[in-house]
Design a protein around this motif. Sequence first.
Motif, PDB file in Angstrom:
ATOM      1  N   PHE A  45     -12.197 -40.938   4.616  1.00  0.00           N
ATOM      2  CA  PHE A  45     -13.220 -41.532   3.756  1.00  0.00           C
ATOM      3  C   PHE A  45     -14.531 -41.706   4.520  1.00  0.00           C
ATOM      4  CE2 PHE A  45      -9.875 -43.851   0.913  1.00  0.00           C
ATOM      5  CZ  PHE A  45      -9.464 -42.621   0.441  1.00  0.00           C
TER       6      PHE A  45
ATOM      7  N   LEU B 106     -12.615 -44.871  -3.940  1.00  0.00           N
ATOM      8  CA  LEU B 106     -12.066 -44.883  -2.592  1.00  0.00           C
ATOM      9  C   LEU B 106     -11.409 -46.222  -2.277  1.00  0.00           C
ATOM     10  CD1 LEU B 106     -14.794 -42.970  -0.538  1.00  0.00           C
ATOM     11  CD2 LEU B 106     -12.883 -42.073  -1.892  1.00  0.00           C
TER      12      LEU B 106
ATOM     13  N   VAL C 155     -10.854 -35.566  -0.180  1.00  0.00           N
ATOM     14  CA  VAL C 155     -12.171 -36.198  -0.253  1.00  0.00           C
ATOM     15  C   VAL C 155     -13.167 -35.532   0.703  1.00  0.00           C
ATOM     16  CG1 VAL C 155     -13.449 -38.359  -0.033  1.00  0.00           C
ATOM     17  CG2 VAL C 155     -11.175 -38.360  -1.086  1.00  0.00           C
TER      18      VAL C 155
ATOM     19  N   HIS D 126      -4.917 -44.324  -6.756  1.00  0.00           N
ATOM     20  CA  HIS D 126      -5.625 -43.330  -5.938  1.00  0.00           C
ATOM     21  C   HIS D 126      -6.165 -42.168  -6.760  1.00  0.00           C
ATOM     22  CE1 HIS D 126      -1.446 -42.166  -6.416  1.00  0.00           C
ATOM     23  NE2 HIS D 126      -1.781 -40.906  -6.179  1.00  0.00           N
TER      24      HIS D 126
ATOM     25  N   ALA E 171     -10.040 -41.104  -6.463  1.00  0.00           N
ATOM     26  CA  ALA E 171     -10.671 -40.829  -5.174  1.00  0.00           C
ATOM     27  C   ALA E 171     -11.385 -39.487  -5.172  1.00  0.00           C
ATOM     28  CB  ALA E 171      -9.639 -40.890  -4.051  1.00  0.00           C
TER      29      ALA E 171
END
Length: 530
Positions: free
Chosen positions: A136, A169, A184, A375, A378
């Motif tokens: 991230f 995120l 990501v 999730h 994301a």
Amino acid sequence: MTQTSAPAAPGDPVDAPSVAPRRATALGPASGVASRVWGRRRDWAGPVAVFVIVFVGYVLFAAQQWAHFTARSWDLGIFTQLLAHYAALQPPIVDIKGDGYNLLGDHFHPLLAVLAPIYAIFPSAFTLLVIQAACFALSAAVFTRATLTRLGPVAGVALGLAFGFAWGLQYAADAQFHEIALAVPLLTLSLIAVLDRRWGVATLWGAPLVFVKEDLGLTVVMLGSVIMLLAWRESRGHPRADVAAVAQHGRSGVAPRAVAVAAPSAPRGLARLSGVRLGAGLAVWGVVWFVVATMIVLPALNPGGEWAYADKADPLSVLTDTAILFNPAKGETLALILASSAALVLRSPLALLLLPTLAWRFLSTNTGYWAPTWHYSAVLIPIVLVALLDAIERGRSSRWAWMRAYVRQAPAIAVTAAIVLLPGLPLFSLVTAAGWEPSPRAASARAAIAAVPAGASVVSDIGLMNYLVSDHEVYWIGNANPEPECIVIDTVAGGTPGEWGSVTDVGQRLFPGVGYGVVFDADGYEVACR
């Protein structure tokens, strides 16, 4: 004696005093090198700062969860067991999912094997949380670097932090580790390359997405289609933003797109290949791997001989039931997408990449897919934020004055939205006193873990699974399992049905005739061993 003058630099007055060659030779190169070094340090200061802040934030949040013995699901234990087998150069057999279960029959994520060397050095479930934090943070830093050259340092860093701590995120971090952590940064790098019109680079970063999760093959199809569209438009003479020109002139008052037309960059390397062909090839790549994953690999390795999630999508029943079609949870997800992009996401063709993920989620009968939590959102964040950046660039040359004025304020609007959302997001616990209060059951949890003999096989609910999986053979209590040496349950938050009774009752229910004796019982944690 006549003195030869150095040529005037572009923009210098014609009557500027000449500089002696000897002096230019002595000072020019040294000062030029110093200037370039300082410029590079300045250019990277913002992205590095964003990386550090985002990385530390997510690691602290992971440490907070770890210290509180928080277990959102069995997924962290599953992926830990997967990487343990990859690190030992063994097939991805995950007994938590089922005795002898090959996890490549659940979801198609072979790219996770690249994490095996890290896990081999740091064999712990917590390692996966740190890896996700790094993914991230890297994505936010890459986005910040691209934003700095277009919007300047203040807006660049602010939007970079908004990206790093975006709702999608944060919810992914709260759900702990999942394979999409790898998607990501790959998406971010690919989409930034699309903005820069580096078709080859965008293709190289986008292609591995098919190995992160099977549904991302459809996202890759859309990515290839967007590359085809943009490259075709440029081949027809439509103007584009040149990266070097934007970086040099973006804050000088010259319209970036006008600069790009005046000074196009020459294609090099992969860029010599047709963007249309690269996009078409990428789209075909996505289709092929989606078909291979869902129709060949997953059914072949799944115990049921099928793609286990195929039945989750039921478009007909969803589209004919207005209560499901217009469920408020879906509206919340869409509202957050609009807020994060200052409502500009639809002005960018990159918004097309949202469609595959939103389609399989919103057309599913699984209510857990609809909301922005867990999730599942994301992978939307890089698309939404890079689309915002693209929309700002496009809006500068809009024929509507109000749009040109609005995009100047869009970064501030997006950052404000991100700040307003923070109190309701998981990482806000980092700035609250309650978030740092020690868990009243922490000591008992550690004692329960210590009560399990080293190397013993364990049947467990999700309560302490993540803490046992790195050095025990762990099975989930809800499956049909071989007889373990120990049984571990958490009657407070582990998910074992209350009517099953104590740990010894559970033992008799699951393994009749096998004698298990209690070795630990405190604060809801119970351990019984043979």
